[in-house]
Design a protein around this motif. Sequence first.
Motif, short mmCIF file in Angstrom:
data_model
loop_
_atom_site.label_atom_id
_atom_site.label_comp_id
_atom_site.label_asym_id
_atom_site.label_seq_id
_atom_site.Cartn_x
_atom_site.Cartn_y
_atom_site.Cartn_z
N PHE A 167 -18.01 66.00 -87.85
CA PHE A 167 -17.22 65.62 -86.68
C PHE A 167 -16.28 66.75 -86.26
CE2 PHE A 167 -17.80 60.98 -87.91
CZ PHE A 167 -18.57 60.67 -86.81
N MET A 168 -15.67 67.41 -87.23
CA MET A 168 -14.75 68.50 -86.92
C MET A 168 -15.47 69.69 -86.29
SD MET A 168 -11.69 67.46 -87.55
CE MET A 168 -12.33 65.99 -86.80
N GLN A 169 -16.68 69.97 -86.75
CA GLN A 169 -17.47 71.04 -86.13
C GLN A 169 -17.85 70.66 -84.70
OE1 GLN A 169 -18.10 74.11 -87.25
NE2 GLN A 169 -19.13 74.56 -85.34
N ASP A 170 -18.27 69.42 -84.50
CA ASP A 170 -18.60 68.95 -83.16
C ASP A 170 -17.38 69.01 -82.24
OD1 ASP A 170 -21.15 68.49 -84.09
OD2 ASP A 170 -20.92 66.30 -84.22
N THR A 171 -16.21 68.68 -82.80
CA THR A 171 -14.96 68.73 -82.04
C THR A 171 -14.66 70.16 -81.61
OG1 THR A 171 -14.09 66.83 -83.24
CG2 THR A 171 -12.49 68.25 -82.17
N LYS A 172 -14.86 71.08 -82.53
CA LYS A 172 -14.60 72.49 -82.23
C LYS A 172 -15.49 72.98 -81.08
CE LYS A 172 -15.08 77.01 -84.42
NZ LYS A 172 -15.47 77.70 -85.64
N VAL A 173 -16.76 72.64 -81.14
CA VAL A 173 -17.71 73.06 -80.09
C VAL A 173 -17.34 72.43 -78.75
CG1 VAL A 173 -20.12 72.89 -79.34
CG2 VAL A 173 -19.59 73.53 -81.70
N LEU A 174 -17.05 71.15 -78.75
CA LEU A 174 -16.70 70.45 -77.52
C LEU A 174 -15.39 70.98 -76.94
CD1 LEU A 174 -17.53 68.31 -75.51
CD2 LEU A 174 -16.48 66.59 -76.98
N ALA A 175 -14.41 71.24 -77.80
CA ALA A 175 -13.14 71.78 -77.33
C ALA A 175 -13.35 73.15 -76.68
CB ALA A 175 -12.14 71.89 -78.48
N GLN A 176 -14.21 73.97 -77.24
CA GLN A 176 -14.49 75.28 -76.65
C GLN A 176 -15.18 75.12 -75.29
OE1 GLN A 176 -13.48 78.33 -77.94
NE2 GLN A 176 -14.03 78.96 -75.89
N ASP A 177 -16.07 74.15 -75.19
CA ASP A 177 -16.72 73.87 -73.90
C ASP A 177 -15.68 73.48 -72.84
OD1 ASP A 177 -19.21 74.38 -74.95
OD2 ASP A 177 -19.80 72.26 -75.12
N ILE A 178 -14.73 72.66 -73.23
CA ILE A 178 -13.68 72.24 -72.31
C ILE A 178 -12.83 73.44 -71.90
CG2 ILE A 178 -11.57 70.84 -72.08
CD1 ILE A 178 -12.96 68.77 -73.94
N ARG A 179 -12.49 74.28 -72.86
CA ARG A 179 -11.71 75.49 -72.54
C ARG A 179 -12.44 76.36 -71.52
NH1 ARG A 179 -7.96 78.17 -76.00
NH2 ARG A 179 -9.12 80.01 -75.41
N ASN A 180 -13.73 76.55 -71.74
CA ASN A 180 -14.51 77.38 -70.82
C ASN A 180 -14.57 76.75 -69.43
OD1 ASN A 180 -14.99 79.17 -72.90
ND2 ASN A 180 -17.01 78.34 -73.37
N GLU A 181 -14.74 75.44 -69.38
CA GLU A 181 -14.81 74.73 -68.11
C GLU A 181 -13.48 74.85 -67.35
OE1 GLU A 181 -16.95 70.73 -67.21
OE2 GLU A 181 -14.95 70.26 -68.01
N VAL A 182 -12.38 74.70 -68.05
CA VAL A 182 -11.06 74.81 -67.43
C VAL A 182 -10.86 76.23 -66.88
CG1 VAL A 182 -8.57 74.83 -67.91
CG2 VAL A 182 -9.98 72.96 -68.77
N SER A 183 -11.23 77.22 -67.66
CA SER A 183 -11.10 78.61 -67.21
C SER A 183 -11.93 78.87 -65.97
CB SER A 183 -11.51 79.58 -68.31
OG SER A 183 -10.61 79.52 -69.38
N GLU A 184 -13.14 78.31 -65.95
CA GLU A 184 -14.03 78.49 -64.81
C GLU A 184 -13.43 77.85 -63.55
OE1 GLU A 184 -18.35 76.77 -63.51
OE2 GLU A 184 -18.17 77.56 -65.55
N ILE A 185 -12.91 76.65 -63.69
CA ILE A 185 -12.31 75.95 -62.54
C ILE A 185 -11.07 76.70 -62.06
CG2 ILE A 185 -11.12 73.83 -61.85
CD1 ILE A 185 -13.08 72.33 -63.76
N LYS A 186 -10.26 77.18 -62.99
CA LYS A 186 -9.06 77.93 -62.60
C LYS A 186 -9.40 79.21 -61.87
CE LYS A 186 -5.63 78.58 -65.26
NZ LYS A 186 -4.77 78.93 -66.39
N SER A 187 -10.45 79.88 -62.29
CA SER A 187 -10.81 81.16 -61.66
C SER A 187 -11.35 80.97 -60.24
CB SER A 187 -11.82 81.91 -62.52
OG SER A 187 -13.08 81.27 -62.50
N LYS A 188 -11.86 79.78 -59.95
CA LYS A 188 -12.38 79.50 -58.61
C LYS A 188 -11.26 79.22 -57.62
CE LYS A 188 -16.89 77.75 -59.95
NZ LYS A 188 -17.78 76.59 -59.95
N SER A 189 -10.09 78.81 -58.13
CA SER A 189 -9.01 78.46 -57.21
C SER A 189 -8.01 79.58 -57.01
CB SER A 189 -8.28 77.23 -57.69
OG SER A 189 -7.80 77.38 -59.00
#
Length: 58
Positions: free
Chosen positions: A36-58
């Motif tokens: 679960f902790m490994q899955d959490t780490k991967v998902l958290a990184q995906d969220i970080r990348n998504e947030v960065s992508e959205i921020k860079s578009k604005s």
Amino acid sequence: MEKFEKLKTLLQTAEKDAAKFYLNGNAAAGTRLRKFMQDTKVLAQDIRNEVSEIKSKS
């Protein structure tokens, strides 16, 4: 927001195994908790990348 909700659900599920491992010494629950902790780490990184992508578009 969908990934964030998934992360919350994952942590709630992991909490049950954390209690079994830390309070009862259940080794199988510890193995599941590590997964679960490994899955959490991967998902958290995906969220970080998504947030960065959205921020860079604005």
